[in-house]
Design a protein around this motif. Structure first.
Motif, PDB file in Angstrom:
ATOM      1  N   LYS A 168       0.834  -1.208   0.000  1.00 16.68           N
ATOM      2  CA  LYS A 168       0.000   0.000   0.000  1.00 16.68           C
ATOM      3  C   LYS A 168       0.867   1.255   0.000  1.00 16.68           C
ATOM      4  CE  LYS A 168      -3.863   0.309   2.254  1.00 16.68           C
ATOM      5  NZ  LYS A 168      -4.845   0.316   3.367  1.00 16.68           N
ATOM      6  N   GLU A 169       1.986   1.195   0.679  1.00 15.13           N
ATOM      7  CA  GLU A 169       2.894   2.343   0.697  1.00 15.13           C
ATOM      8  C   GLU A 169       3.420   2.636  -0.697  1.00 15.13           C
ATOM      9  OE1 GLU A 169       4.956   5.559   1.925  1.00 15.13           O
ATOM     10  OE2 GLU A 169       3.661   4.378   3.239  1.00 15.13           O
ATOM     11  N   GLN A 170       3.818   1.616  -1.427  1.00 11.32           N
ATOM     12  CA  GLN A 170       4.311   1.812  -2.793  1.00 11.32           C
ATOM     13  C   GLN A 170       3.217   2.365  -3.710  1.00 11.32           C
ATOM     14  OE1 GLN A 170       5.622  -2.272  -3.284  1.00 11.32           O
ATOM     15  NE2 GLN A 170       7.780  -1.672  -3.269  1.00 11.32           N
ATOM     16  N   VAL A 171       2.014   1.839  -3.584  1.00 14.06           N
ATOM     17  CA  VAL A 171       0.912   2.317  -4.417  1.00 14.06           C
ATOM     18  C   VAL A 171       0.567   3.759  -4.056  1.00 14.06           C
ATOM     19  CG1 VAL A 171      -1.500   1.942  -5.073  1.00 14.06           C
ATOM     20  CG2 VAL A 171       0.010  -0.012  -4.697  1.00 14.06           C
ATOM     21  N   TRP A 172       0.613   4.083  -2.776  1.00 17.40           N
ATOM     22  CA  TRP A 172       0.350   5.452  -2.332  1.00 17.40           C
ATOM     23  C   TRP A 172       1.327   6.430  -2.982  1.00 17.40           C
ATOM     24  CZ3 TRP A 172      -2.444   9.168  -0.366  1.00 17.40           C
ATOM     25  CH2 TRP A 172      -1.840  10.271   0.216  1.00 17.40           C
ATOM     26  N   ARG A 173       2.604   6.093  -2.944  1.00 18.37           N
ATOM     27  CA  ARG A 173       3.610   6.988  -3.523  1.00 18.37           C
ATOM     28  C   ARG A 173       3.420   7.128  -5.025  1.00 18.37           C
ATOM     29  NH1 ARG A 173       9.097   4.812  -0.428  1.00 18.37           N
ATOM     30  NH2 ARG A 173       8.502   5.480   1.685  1.00 18.37           N
ATOM     31  N   ARG A 199      -2.785   8.884   5.916  1.00 17.02           N
ATOM     32  CA  ARG A 199      -3.385   8.069   6.975  1.00 17.02           C
ATOM     33  C   ARG A 199      -4.686   7.423   6.490  1.00 17.02           C
ATOM     34  NH1 ARG A 199      -3.004  11.791  10.182  1.00 17.02           N
ATOM     35  NH2 ARG A 199      -5.124  12.624  10.259  1.00 17.02           N
ATOM     36  N   ARG A 200      -5.486   8.185   5.769  1.00 19.39           N
ATOM     37  CA  ARG A 200      -6.736   7.644   5.240  1.00 19.39           C
ATOM     38  C   ARG A 200      -6.474   6.492   4.282  1.00 19.39           C
ATOM     39  NH1 ARG A 200     -10.920  11.525   2.081  1.00 19.39           N
ATOM     40  NH2 ARG A 200      -9.240  11.639   0.552  1.00 19.39           N
ATOM     41  N   TRP A 201      -5.504   6.684   3.394  1.00 10.26           N
ATOM     42  CA  TRP A 201      -5.171   5.627   2.432  1.00 10.26           C
ATOM     43  C   TRP A 201      -4.688   4.369   3.145  1.00 10.26           C
ATOM     44  CZ3 TRP A 201      -5.554   4.002  -2.439  1.00 10.26           C
ATOM     45  CH2 TRP A 201      -4.652   3.019  -2.879  1.00 10.26           C
ATOM     46  N   MET A 202      -3.799   4.530   4.100  1.00 11.88           N
ATOM     47  CA  MET A 202      -3.206   3.380   4.759  1.00 11.88           C
ATOM     48  C   MET A 202      -4.214   2.642   5.647  1.00 11.88           C
ATOM     49  SD  MET A 202      -0.203   3.263   3.506  1.00 11.88           S
ATOM     50  CE  MET A 202       0.476   1.959   4.530  1.00 11.88           C
ATOM     51  N   ARG A 203      -5.203   3.344   6.166  1.00 10.94           N
ATOM     52  CA  ARG A 203      -6.165   2.707   7.069  1.00 10.94           C
ATOM     53  C   ARG A 203      -7.365   2.111   6.335  1.00 10.94           C
ATOM     54  NH1 ARG A 203      -7.154   6.099  12.528  1.00 10.94           N
ATOM     55  NH2 ARG A 203      -8.412   4.219  12.878  1.00 10.94           N
ATOM     56  N   THR A 204      -7.536   2.442   5.059  1.00 12.38           N
ATOM     57  CA  THR A 204      -8.622   1.840   4.287  1.00 12.38           C
ATOM     58  C   THR A 204      -8.217   0.435   3.865  1.00 12.38           C
ATOM     59  OG1 THR A 204      -9.413   3.974   3.469  1.00 12.38           O
ATOM     60  CG2 THR A 204     -10.009   2.034   2.184  1.00 12.38           C
ATOM     61  N   ARG A 205      -9.092  -0.528   4.074  1.00 14.36           N
ATOM     62  CA  ARG A 205      -8.761  -1.923   3.795  1.00 14.36           C
ATOM     63  C   ARG A 205      -8.566  -2.149   2.296  1.00 14.36           C
ATOM     64  NH1 ARG A 205      -8.342  -5.538   7.523  1.00 14.36           N
ATOM     65  NH2 ARG A 205      -9.466  -5.455   9.507  1.00 14.36           N
ATOM     66  N   ILE A 206      -7.583  -2.982   1.960  1.00 12.86           N
ATOM     67  CA  ILE A 206      -7.349  -3.345   0.570  1.00 12.86           C
ATOM     68  C   ILE A 206      -8.596  -4.002  -0.014  1.00 12.86           C
ATOM     69  CG2 ILE A 206      -6.047  -4.885  -0.959  1.00 12.86           C
ATOM     70  CD1 ILE A 206      -3.581  -4.331   0.704  1.00 12.86           C
ATOM     71  N   ALA A 207      -9.271  -4.821   0.778  1.00 14.84           N
ATOM     72  CA  ALA A 207     -10.487  -5.485   0.289  1.00 14.84           C
ATOM     73  C   ALA A 207     -11.559  -4.464  -0.073  1.00 14.84           C
ATOM     74  CB  ALA A 207     -11.019  -6.452   1.343  1.00 14.84           C
ATOM     75  N   GLN A 208     -11.634  -3.355   0.678  1.00 15.48           N
ATOM     76  CA  GLN A 208     -12.613  -2.310   0.346  1.00 15.48           C
ATOM     77  C   GLN A 208     -12.236  -1.620  -0.955  1.00 15.48           C
ATOM     78  OE1 GLN A 208     -12.573   1.204   0.152  1.00 15.48           O
ATOM     79  NE2 GLN A 208     -14.795   1.377  -0.015  1.00 15.48           N
ATOM     80  N   LEU A 209     -10.966  -1.290  -1.118  1.00 14.62           N
ATOM     81  CA  LEU A 209     -10.515  -0.641  -2.346  1.00 14.62           C
ATOM     82  C   LEU A 209     -10.736  -1.546  -3.557  1.00 14.62           C
ATOM     83  CD1 LEU A 209      -7.205   0.852  -0.928  1.00 14.62           C
ATOM     84  CD2 LEU A 209      -9.214   2.174  -1.631  1.00 14.62           C
TER      85      LEU A 209
END
Length: 309
Positions: A168-173, A199-209
């Motif tokens: 998720k960190e890599q995708v965020w960047r 923070r919002r990105w990292m706390r949102t579940r991958i399954a939700q995205l």
């Protein structure tokens, strides 16, 4: 992704987890201004879009409260501060719709006005289909009953693939660099806003995205469903900016005409009028909600209302 301009809470706003028969959901709950002309006028439930959160409505909560409405913005399951399952089945259309019906009931105000922004509009439509008596009206904000535009479909597919193979960190960047169009990501944004977005990105579940992306790509055309809601005398409104990019504006206009929904275009707004034009949007929404009967909304159905007038 909507980006709020400020994280300041409007007056009379509480943050808490709303307890429902479907679990707990993080909300921003802004009480109606007791000095509003005409007194308290109702309650509205606000659903955020893909990669968004309840904070996307911070600019809108105050103007709605000033007009006499209790305004409640919610994180859906797995979004930001709301818990959610890890499995794919938990993010199907029916499950998300039942969540919204439960949220409306838990507010304790009887039927509420329902508004969904972007992906939230798909969820709002599904909830209204399932339990029309739970809602006084339905507003699709920058959201349509048809397919999203091709560039957005490509972007959603790419994001789903990236989440499957990268952290998720890599995708965020990567997404931040793409959104910055070659400039330094977050340049000009206050540090607290940059921190919130990450923070919002990292706390949102991958399954939700992943689940939300799947629904955006494969959601069935809802034209017939909106028409059925209108036949049930539910007021329905499509609102979007004339610079909308996620749904083709010509198709949104056509959908309004085919379904009998009220059709409102906000001049100068893009995909998030709730952020860029909150007061204009609040005026349009409250005028729509104040229409005394479903028949009055029918009088304006299919006709675009330009927010500049």
């Amino acid at each position: 992704m909507s980006k709020p301009r400020s994280l300041a809470l409007p007056p009379r706003t509480r943050t808490y987890r709303l307890s429902t028969v479907r679990g707990e959901f993080a909300v921003l709950d802004t009480a109606a201004d007791p000095h509003a002309d005409g007194g308290r006028r109702g309650t509205v439930l606000l659903l955020p879009g893909y990669t968004g959160s309840k904070e996307d409505f911070l600019g809108l909560l105050g103007p709605l409260a000033e007009a006499g409405y209790r305004a409640v913005a919610v994180d859906g399951r797995g979004q930001y501060e709301s818990p959610g399952p890890r499995g794919r089945a938990g993010y199907r259309r029916g499950a998300l719709a039942l969540d919204v019906v439960a949220q409306a009931a838990a507010l304790g105000d009887g039927p509420v006005h329902l508004l969904g922004h972007s992906f939230g509009g798909l969820v709002a439509r599904a909830a209204a289909e399932r339990a029309p008596d739970a809602f006084l009206s339905l507003t699709l904000l920058a959201s349509g009953p048809g397919r999203v535009a091709r560039p957005q479909r490509i972007r959603v597919r790419a994001l789903r693939v990236a989440l499957a193979v990268a952290s998720k960190e890599q995708v965020w960047r990567a997404t931040r660099w793409l959104d910055s169009r070659g400039e330094e990501p977050g340049a000009g944004d206050p540090p607290e806003l940059v921190g919130f977005l990450r923070r919002r990105w990292m706390r949102t579940r991958i399954a939700q995205l992943a689940g939300a992306g799947r629904l955006l790509l494969g959601d069935p055309d809802g034209t017939a469903a909106l028409r059925e809601l209108r036949e049930l005398r539910m007021p329905v409104q499509l609102v979007y900016g004339d610079e909308e990019t996620v749904w083709p504006v010509a198709e949104l206009a056509a959908a309004a005409a085919r379904t009998g929904a009220r059709h409102t275009v906000i001049a100068g707004a893009g995909h998030s009028p709730n952020v860029s034009h909150p007061r204009e949007l609040a005026d349009l929404l409250t005028a729509f909600w104040a229409a005394p009967t479903a028949e009055e909304n029918l009088l304006t159905s299919g006709n675009a209302v330009d927010a500049r007038s």
